[in-house]
Write an enzyme that holds these catalytic residues in place. Structure first.
Site, PDB file in Angstrom:
ATOM      1  N   ASN A   9     -27.334  19.128   0.101  1.00 50.22           N
ATOM      2  CA  ASN A   9     -25.890  19.104  -0.137  1.00 50.22           C
ATOM      3  C   ASN A   9     -25.683  19.474  -1.605  1.00 50.22           C
ATOM      4  O   ASN A   9     -25.924  18.658  -2.488  1.00 50.22           O
ATOM      5  CB  ASN A   9     -25.379  17.680   0.172  1.00 50.22           C
ATOM      6  CG  ASN A   9     -23.927  17.491  -0.204  1.00 50.22           C
ATOM      7  OD1 ASN A   9     -23.230  18.449  -0.536  1.00 50.22           O
ATOM      8  ND2 ASN A   9     -23.472  16.248  -0.148  1.00 50.22           N
ATOM      9  N   TRP A  10     -25.281  20.713  -1.830  1.00 49.01           N
ATOM     10  CA  TRP A  10     -25.174  21.185  -3.219  1.00 49.01           C
ATOM     11  C   TRP A  10     -23.938  20.639  -3.938  1.00 49.01           C
ATOM     12  O   TRP A  10     -23.781  20.841  -5.129  1.00 49.01           O
ATOM     13  CB  TRP A  10     -25.168  22.735  -3.245  1.00 49.01           C
ATOM     14  CG  TRP A  10     -26.478  23.355  -2.871  1.00 49.01           C
ATOM     15  CD1 TRP A  10     -27.638  22.699  -2.562  1.00 49.01           C
ATOM     16  CD2 TRP A  10     -26.776  24.755  -2.772  1.00 49.01           C
ATOM     17  NE1 TRP A  10     -28.638  23.608  -2.277  1.00 49.01           N
ATOM     18  CE2 TRP A  10     -28.133  24.879  -2.401  1.00 49.01           C
ATOM     19  CE3 TRP A  10     -26.025  25.915  -2.951  1.00 49.01           C
ATOM     20  CZ2 TRP A  10     -28.763  26.116  -2.214  1.00 49.01           C
ATOM     21  CZ3 TRP A  10     -26.642  27.139  -2.762  1.00 49.01           C
ATOM     22  CH2 TRP A  10     -27.993  27.243  -2.409  1.00 49.01           C
ATOM     23  N   LYS A  11     -23.055  20.004  -3.201  1.00 49.00           N
ATOM     24  CA  LYS A  11     -21.813  19.447  -3.780  1.00 49.00           C
ATOM     25  C   LYS A  11     -21.093  20.531  -4.597  1.00 49.00           C
ATOM     26  O   LYS A  11     -21.184  21.707  -4.266  1.00 49.00           O
ATOM     27  CB  LYS A  11     -22.111  18.175  -4.579  1.00 49.00           C
ATOM     28  CG  LYS A  11     -22.909  17.170  -3.737  1.00 49.00           C
ATOM     29  CD  LYS A  11     -22.985  15.798  -4.331  1.00 49.00           C
ATOM     30  CE  LYS A  11     -23.793  14.889  -3.415  1.00 49.00           C
ATOM     31  NZ  LYS A  11     -23.854  13.511  -3.873  1.00 49.00           N
ATOM     32  N   HIS A  95     -18.686  12.520   4.336  1.00 49.18           N
ATOM     33  CA  HIS A  95     -19.527  12.162   3.188  1.00 49.18           C
ATOM     34  C   HIS A  95     -18.809  11.083   2.367  1.00 49.18           C
ATOM     35  O   HIS A  95     -17.589  11.075   2.278  1.00 49.18           O
ATOM     36  CB  HIS A  95     -19.802  13.408   2.335  1.00 49.18           C
ATOM     37  CG  HIS A  95     -20.815  13.130   1.262  1.00 49.18           C
ATOM     38  ND1 HIS A  95     -20.465  12.561   0.061  1.00 49.18           N
ATOM     39  CD2 HIS A  95     -22.160  13.291   1.234  1.00 49.18           C
ATOM     40  CE1 HIS A  95     -21.567  12.400  -0.663  1.00 49.18           C
ATOM     41  NE2 HIS A  95     -22.606  12.833   0.027  1.00 49.18           N
ATOM     42  N   GLU A  97     -18.293  10.753  -0.654  1.00 47.63           N
ATOM     43  CA  GLU A  97     -17.368  11.265  -1.674  1.00 47.63           C
ATOM     44  C   GLU A  97     -16.052  11.685  -1.030  1.00 47.63           C
ATOM     45  O   GLU A  97     -14.986  11.558  -1.634  1.00 47.63           O
ATOM     46  CB  GLU A  97     -18.044  12.411  -2.447  1.00 47.63           C
ATOM     47  CG  GLU A  97     -19.087  11.840  -3.414  1.00 47.63           C
ATOM     48  CD  GLU A  97     -20.338  12.677  -3.598  1.00 47.63           C
ATOM     49  OE1 GLU A  97     -20.304  13.892  -3.364  1.00 47.63           O
ATOM     50  OE2 GLU A  97     -21.367  12.085  -3.986  1.00 47.63           O
ATOM     51  N   GLU A 167     -26.188   7.051   4.449  1.00 48.57           N
ATOM     52  CA  GLU A 167     -26.245   7.192   2.992  1.00 48.57           C
ATOM     53  C   GLU A 167     -25.575   5.982   2.345  1.00 48.57           C
ATOM     54  O   GLU A 167     -24.344   5.963   2.200  1.00 48.57           O
ATOM     55  CB  GLU A 167     -25.505   8.462   2.556  1.00 48.57           C
ATOM     56  CG  GLU A 167     -26.086   9.734   3.134  1.00 48.57           C
ATOM     57  CD  GLU A 167     -25.695  10.935   2.274  1.00 48.57           C
ATOM     58  OE1 GLU A 167     -26.603  11.650   1.850  1.00 48.57           O
ATOM     59  OE2 GLU A 167     -24.498  11.136   2.011  1.00 48.57           O
ATOM     60  N   GLY A 173     -26.806   9.427  -6.027  1.00 46.57           N
ATOM     61  CA  GLY A 173     -26.704   9.915  -7.405  1.00 46.57           C
ATOM     62  C   GLY A 173     -27.011   8.861  -8.452  1.00 46.57           C
ATOM     63  O   GLY A 173     -26.782   9.058  -9.640  1.00 46.57           O
ATOM     64  N   SER A 213     -30.426   9.487  -3.423  1.00 45.03           N
ATOM     65  CA  SER A 213     -31.532   9.588  -4.387  1.00 45.03           C
ATOM     66  C   SER A 213     -32.883   9.906  -3.743  1.00 45.03           C
ATOM     67  O   SER A 213     -33.921   9.381  -4.156  1.00 45.03           O
ATOM     68  CB  SER A 213     -31.625   8.320  -5.244  1.00 45.03           C
ATOM     69  OG  SER A 213     -30.438   8.174  -6.009  1.00 45.03           O
ATOM     70  N   GLY A 234     -28.944  15.421  -2.345  1.00 45.21           N
ATOM     71  CA  GLY A 234     -27.971  15.968  -3.289  1.00 45.21           C
ATOM     72  C   GLY A 234     -28.679  16.560  -4.499  1.00 45.21           C
ATOM     73  O   GLY A 234     -29.164  17.693  -4.473  1.00 45.21           O
ATOM     74  N   GLY A 235     -28.766  15.778  -5.578  1.00 49.33           N
ATOM     75  CA  GLY A 235     -29.287  16.261  -6.855  1.00 49.33           C
ATOM     76  C   GLY A 235     -30.608  17.016  -6.752  1.00 49.33           C
ATOM     77  O   GLY A 235     -30.770  18.090  -7.344  1.00 49.33           O
TER      78      GLY A 235
HETATM   79  P1  PGA Z   1     -28.184  12.338  -4.104  1.00 46.81           P
HETATM   80  O1  PGA Z   1     -26.958  12.672  -3.097  1.00 46.81           O
HETATM   81  O2  PGA Z   1     -29.446  12.848  -3.434  1.00 46.81           O
HETATM   82  O3  PGA Z   1     -27.861  13.078  -5.365  1.00 46.81           O
HETATM   83  O4  PGA Z   1     -28.214  10.851  -4.275  1.00 46.81           O
HETATM   84  C1  PGA Z   1     -27.086  12.546  -1.700  1.00 46.81           C
HETATM   85  C2  PGA Z   1     -25.786  12.880  -1.035  1.00 46.81           C
HETATM   86  O5  PGA Z   1     -24.724  12.500  -1.550  1.00 46.81           O
HETATM   87  O6  PGA Z   1     -25.748  13.544   0.038  1.00 46.81           O
END
Ligand code: PGA
Length: 250
Positions: A9-11, A95, A97, A167, A173, A213, A234-235
């Site tokens: 997930n590149w956000k 998600h 967010e 999640e 994050g 994470s 994500g990251g």
């Molecule tokens: P993260 O994000 O790996 O940076 O914790 C995961 C996500 O929000 O899908």
């Protein structure tokens, strides 16, 4: 046996050049990887450029969100058909967010999941509790509500098109990962909810990803767990080296 799925997930990161370069490195680095699914989800405007790179490769393409209506006066929104027309085949929905920054609720997320299925996109329904919910012992209630409401009125044949991602919000994050044991027990809870809502078959066939994470250092121990079928990253999906190591978990 459930096939593993590693999703990035590149956000709201990367520009066109960065997205193309990362996609190219992933395509090259996974040309021999045929025993698991690999997915990347760039921001909307980057999808066509990334599609040109991943087309015909082992890397699937998806979006991070969509709206449930087919078309009309919905300024700033994007439909499933639009996503399909530029090469996306998957979509992340609900998600944390989207839930917490953009105030999406279970009812809206359920409409999106249904619309994605109706229009031929494969949805990844995200669920997970906040830190205060975990600390007050509400994790199971929150996850159950999000699964039950998110899948409301979805038939047995359609639910088999859904992937679920657990999640925990406090792990996204932050560098804090749920232990593999904690994640596995929530995944097992999700399987029992699916069994109650549908059947043993649905509970056993549905892929449940862990997100929060995920890194090269913890992917192997997460994937060793019986109920963890993949990761939503994500990251660590923003650099080819770390994402390729996660994809190639042992
Ligand atoms: P993260 O994000 O790996 O940076 O914790 C995961 C996500 O929000 O899908």
């Amino acid at each position: 046996m459930r096939r593993a799925l590693i999703a990035g997930n590149w956000k709201m990161n990367l520009d066109r050049g960065g997205a193309e370069a990362l996609a190219r490195a992933l395509v090259e680095g996974t040309s021999e990887v045929n025993d698991r699914d690999i997915l990347i989800c760039p921001s909307f405007p980057l999808i066509p450029a990334v599609y040109a790179v991943v087309k015909g490769s082992n890397v699937w393409l998806g979006a991070q969100n969509m709206y449930f209506e087919k078309k009309g006066a919905f300024t700033g929104e994007v439909s499933a058909d639009m996503l399909k027309s530029v090469g996306a085949e998957w979509v992340i929905l609900g998600h944390s967010e989207r839930r917490h920054i953009f105030k999406e609720d279970d009812e809206l997320i359920n409409k999106k999941v249904k619309s994605a299925i109706d229009q031929g996109l494969k949805p990844i329904l995200c669920v997970g509790e906040l830190l205060e919910e975990r600390e007050s012992g509400k994790t199971e209630d929150v996850v159950k509500r999000q699964v039950v409401e998110g899948l409301k009125d979805i038939s047995v044949s359609d639910v088999l098109k859904v992937t679920i991602a657990y999640e925990p919000v406090w792990a996204i994050g932050t560098g804090k990962t749920a232990t593999p044991e904690d994640a596995d027990s929530i995944h097992s809870l999700i399987r029992s909810i699916l069994k109650d809502m549908y059947s043993e078959e649905v509970s056993q066939k549905t892929r449940i990803l862990y997100g929060g994470s995920v890194k090269p250092e913890n992917i192997d121990s997460l994937m060793a767990k019986e109920n963890i079928d993949g990761a939503l990253v994500g990251g660590a999906s923003l650099k080819a080296e770390s994402f390729l190591r996660i994809i190639k978990f042992q």
